[in-house]
Design an enzyme around this catalytic site. Structure first.
Site, PDB file in Angstrom:
ATOM      1  N   ALA A 141      39.786  31.111  51.702  1.00  0.00           N
ATOM      2  CA  ALA A 141      40.700  32.347  51.754  1.00  0.00           C
ATOM      3  C   ALA A 141      41.841  31.874  50.810  1.00  0.00           C
ATOM      4  O   ALA A 141      42.398  30.784  50.857  1.00  0.00           O
ATOM      5  CB  ALA A 141      41.190  32.886  53.092  1.00  0.00           C
ATOM      6  N   ARG A 143      44.863  32.318  51.079  1.00  0.00           N
ATOM      7  CA  ARG A 143      46.165  31.878  51.766  1.00  0.00           C
ATOM      8  C   ARG A 143      45.999  30.213  51.716  1.00  0.00           C
ATOM      9  O   ARG A 143      47.050  29.675  52.039  1.00  0.00           O
ATOM     10  CB  ARG A 143      46.456  32.346  52.995  1.00  0.00           C
ATOM     11  CG  ARG A 143      45.341  31.991  53.765  1.00  0.00           C
ATOM     12  CD  ARG A 143      45.569  32.612  55.268  1.00  0.00           C
ATOM     13  NE  ARG A 143      44.395  32.756  56.198  1.00  0.00           N
ATOM     14  CZ  ARG A 143      43.308  33.466  56.465  1.00  0.00           C
ATOM     15  NH1 ARG A 143      43.376  34.346  55.417  1.00  0.00           N
ATOM     16  NH2 ARG A 143      42.614  33.103  57.396  1.00  0.00           N
ATOM     17  N   TYR A 144      45.063  29.985  51.542  1.00  0.00           N
ATOM     18  CA  TYR A 144      44.751  28.159  51.563  1.00  0.00           C
ATOM     19  C   TYR A 144      44.641  27.429  50.349  1.00  0.00           C
ATOM     20  O   TYR A 144      45.095  26.375  50.029  1.00  0.00           O
ATOM     21  CB  TYR A 144      43.553  28.053  52.502  1.00  0.00           C
ATOM     22  CG  TYR A 144      43.493  28.620  53.635  1.00  0.00           C
ATOM     23  CD1 TYR A 144      44.289  27.924  54.842  1.00  0.00           C
ATOM     24  CD2 TYR A 144      42.341  29.212  54.121  1.00  0.00           C
ATOM     25  CE1 TYR A 144      44.220  28.452  56.020  1.00  0.00           C
ATOM     26  CE2 TYR A 144      42.259  29.746  55.480  1.00  0.00           C
ATOM     27  CZ  TYR A 144      43.275  29.351  56.389  1.00  0.00           C
ATOM     28  OH  TYR A 144      43.484  29.673  57.555  1.00  0.00           O
ATOM     29  N   THR A 145      44.275  28.166  49.280  1.00  0.00           N
ATOM     30  CA  THR A 145      44.253  27.673  47.852  1.00  0.00           C
ATOM     31  C   THR A 145      45.339  27.738  47.021  1.00  0.00           C
ATOM     32  O   THR A 145      46.116  28.816  47.167  1.00  0.00           O
ATOM     33  CB  THR A 145      42.970  28.060  47.376  1.00  0.00           C
ATOM     34  OG1 THR A 145      42.863  29.587  47.024  1.00  0.00           O
ATOM     35  CG2 THR A 145      41.598  27.682  48.197  1.00  0.00           C
TER      36      THR A 145
END
Length: 754
Positions: A141, A143-145
């Site tokens: 997602a 928000r993680y990358t």
């Protein structure tokens, strides 16, 4: 029809109002509208929006979604700054792209280095961005990358602040965005792109950056140059091998359409008897290849392997195949290339938006349009610099005028009582214009000295020289071309990489024939009236030859042939299904066999009428119809260059089919009508047709209430007085059957092949 529907609905509404006056939400009137008006007013704007603003790339190589994302990242300072969370980028991009965060993030993934879809990614990514060669490897997602712009994006934005391209309003008119990105190299040919619009599509393959720059330089020097000498073929981020066919490649370069063959790469580990596939075609995924191999194993078309594993890891793609002992790896891989997407075709459709209009262009046409557009960008950039330098020169000339009497300028400023009168007084005192006077008036007090002014005015001569050079450049297309060539040379030197995809020629690779799918051996095949098919070996028949059939079923045709022979089944829907005998399992006489409508995936209500063995596709197929017509079709009309299994329009649909025969030579046939008349017809009278669906010629003339009932060979159904029934020309009405002849004729719905 529409008028009737509207009338019915109006009556229904009136009836409901009469029974229930409190019914709400019903329209008082129904407006009729012509369907063509509806298309123009409602559908066409949507179609044009998809074509122009969504699916088709423009000359800079980007779709609007790509351009909006990259421009947002540029404005966020991500060209030189540190990475930021992808979710932050997605949120900022929504100021330009209103299609939702998921679509924006998907766009970022495809442009990223981690995903690996592009030869030169524009997004320097960190984290899990999936892989282009995997169908099931999902990306994390947003928000993680994290992400930032890659260094090559400098070539996209360096002219952006110099009026090289137009800026337009965003969707809510709150900010401006570039209509195109002034890329200094033909990104349209470097970055692979695919889009599906309304009524049209686009499929552009990528080429090596260094070769594209060389091709653009060669075109600028000579528009008629041979592009194949510098642009050797497409280059794909997933590597593999491009099977070069010079004629097809030249056609793609000239027309923008064609089909290019690509295949994967493998290595053989002799000690382990294992094949490792480490590069696959750009058009497929590792899961698709594995699924196909599993299907081939289940159907018995591949028996050479013990196991196949996906060993993809952080080092990249790897598919491992454990071979059985004695299997030749190269020969097996040739088979695998033939039967799976490990060798695939990429259909090229170079559809590009040029000035808002879609055009299908070859590589030469794209280079022509790009060079023209890039020359305009450089000209606009030059004119912008020319204007800035002219403004600076104008100010410096005013400052030079002050040099004549600095004390006078100070005195004018000091003695002026109102601030608003400073500029007019300087204009009157020195004869300069308002812009120059404003510039002089804004000079700091500490800079009102002869040294500062002399230092600034020394720039005038060099500035005049620069202006002269820029003016000469803007007016001379040849000089602009030299600037573009220099920029292309710099881009190649800075960013070019070795080819990912190896070029091989068709004569260099090992071919594979379908005859090698399975061992070849004698078989006998049976087709029943209900559509059951059996393939039985002679050994099995010697053990038991009594055929098991459904109640009421009977054997319609039987042939002795081989396991790798082809067979064509004709159906009542004017369709033909081509198969090989090895596609059916060997069975026994005691088995029911394969039900062909299910085995071949036939349409609802479709049934098999008969079969023929095409062999080398010589001779003719003759079809006889109830209306007394016959069509003689060349057997070669059923040969196909591709591996198509289903042929539509296999014969005429104007009248029901009575019988068909595959004949190598002309022979005598017995035709019987429902009037109990017979005709002996030699097939030499029937002219040959090249079109499968030809209606044919009238061979039997009958009254309207009669029809052709059966056709058989004269050898199978001899007549005592054959000269009585033999026709000398067509059409023939035939002769009434004598009682003794009528008893001899075996009336069958279809006769076996001669």
């Amino acid at each position: 029809m529409l008028h009737k529907l509207f009338s019915m609905r109006k009556k229904k509404e009136e009836s409901m109002r009469a029974t229930n006056p409190n019914v709400m939400g019903l329209r008082a009137t129904v407006e009729e509208q012509d369907i063509s008006d509806t298309l123009v007013e409602n559908y066409m704007p949507y179609a044009m929006s998809v074509i122009v603003s969504r699916a088709i790339p423009e000359i800079d190589g980007f779709k609007p979604a790509h351009r909006k994302l990259l421009y947002t990242m540029y404005k966020m300072g991500l060209l030189t700054g540190a990475r930021t969370k992808s979710a932050n980028i997605v949120g900022q991009t929504m100021r330009l792209n209103p299609h939702g965060d998921a679509a924006i993030y998907d766009t970022m993934v495809r442009l990223s280095k981690g995903y690996g879809a592009l030869l030169h990614p524009f997004v320097d990514s960190k984290g899990n961005f999936g892989k282009v060669y995997s169908r099931d490897m999902a990306w994390a997602a947003s928000r993680y990358t994290e992400a930032k712009l890659s260094p090559i994006c400098q070539e996209l934005f360096r002219d952006l602040d110099q009026d090289a391209v137009d800026f337009v309003d965003n969707y809510d008119n709150t900010m401006k965005e570039p209509s195109l990105l002034p890329a200094s190299y033909p990104n349209i040919l470097v970055s692979a792109n695919q889009g599906i619009a309304v009524g049209m599509a686009s499929q552009l393959c990528g080429f090596n950056l260094g070769e594209v720059c060389d091709a653009a330089i060669a075109y600028l020097k000579n528009p008629n140059c041979d592009l194949t000498t510098v642009l050797t073929g497409p280059d794909f981020s997933t590597g593999g091998e491009f099977i070069c066919e010079p004629s097809v490649l030249r056609e793609v370069y000239e027309t923008g359409r064609g089909s290019l063959k690509i295949r994967g790469k493998y290595r053989y580990l002799k000690a382990e008897n294992v094949i490792e596939i480490y590069e696959i075609p750009y058009t497929t995924t590792s899961e698709v290849i594995i699924d196909k191999v599993e299907d081939l194993i289940k159907t018995g078309k591949i028996r050479e392997i013990n196991d196949m594993r996906d060993e993809t890891d952080l080092n990249g793609l790897k598919l491992a195949i454990d071979l059985k002992r004695g299997v030749e790896p190269d020969k097996f891989m040739a088979k695998l290339f033939k039967l799976t997407t490990l060798q695939d075709a990429l259909g090229c459709n170079f559809n590009v938006l040029i000035n808002g209009y879609p055009k299908v262009l070859g590589v030469r046409g794209i280079l022509r349009e790009w060079c023209g557009w890039r020359m305009e960008c450089v000209r606009r950039r030059t004119n912008y610099s020319l204007g800035k330098k002219n403004e600076k020169l104008h100010l410096l000339l005013g400052l030079q005028t002050i040099l004549l009497d600095i004390d006078k300028a100070i005195r004018i400023i000091r003695e002026t009582e109102a601030d608003a009168d400073v500029v007019p007084n300087l204009i009157a005192g020195f004869g300069i214009d308002e812009v120059q006077a404003e510039y002089v008036a804004e000079i700091k007090l500490r800079n009102i000295n002869r040294e500062y002014i002399l230092k600034r005015t020394k720039e005038i001569e060099s500035l005049k020289k620069e202006i002269e050079e820029l003016a000469s450049l803007a007016a001379d297309p040849k000089k602009i071309q030299r600037v573009i060539i220099k920029e292309l040379t710099d881009v190649k030197k800075k960013y070019a990489e070795p080819r990912h995809t190896t070029i091989v020629y068709e004569h260099e690779i090992e071919s594979f024939s379908e005859d090698e799918l399975a061992p070849d051996y004698p078989v006998k095949v049976f087709l029943t009236t209900d559509g059951y098919f059996k393939k039985i070996t002679p050994q099995s028949l010697r053990m038991a030859d009594t055929q098991k059939l459904k109640e009421g079923d009977a054997v319609r045709q039987s042939f002795e042939t081989t396991n790798n022979a082809e067979v064509i089944f004709f159906t009542n829907k004017q369709q033909a299904y081509k198969c090989r005998m090895n596609g059916f399992d060997d069975t026994k006489a005691s088995a029911m066999g394969d039900f062909l409508p299910a085995k071949l995936g036939m349409d609802a209500g479709e049934s098999v009428l008969g079969m023929i063995l095409p062999g080398e596709y010589k001779g003719h197929v003759i079809f006889f119809y109830e209306n007394g017509k016959a069509s003689k079709i060349e057997m070669s009309a059923y040969a196909t260059a591709s591996n198509r299994k289903k042929l539509t329009g296999a014969y005429s649909d104007k009248s029901p089919l009575v019988a068909f025969f595959h004949l190598m030579d002309d022979t005598d046939l017995v035709l019987k009508t429902t009037e109990v008349r017979a005709v002996i017809l030699n097939t030499v009278f029937i002219p040959a047709k090249s079109t499968r669906s030809a209606q044919g010629n009238q061979v039997v003339s009958m009254k309207a209430k009669f029809r052709l009932a059966s056709v058989s060979t004269l050898e199978e159904n001899p007549l005592k007085r054959d000269s009585r029934y033999r026709c000398r020309s067509i059409p023939s009405s035939g002769q009434l059957l004598r009682q003794d002849d009528e008893a001899q004729i075996l009336i069958e719905e279809f006769s076996p092949e001669d």
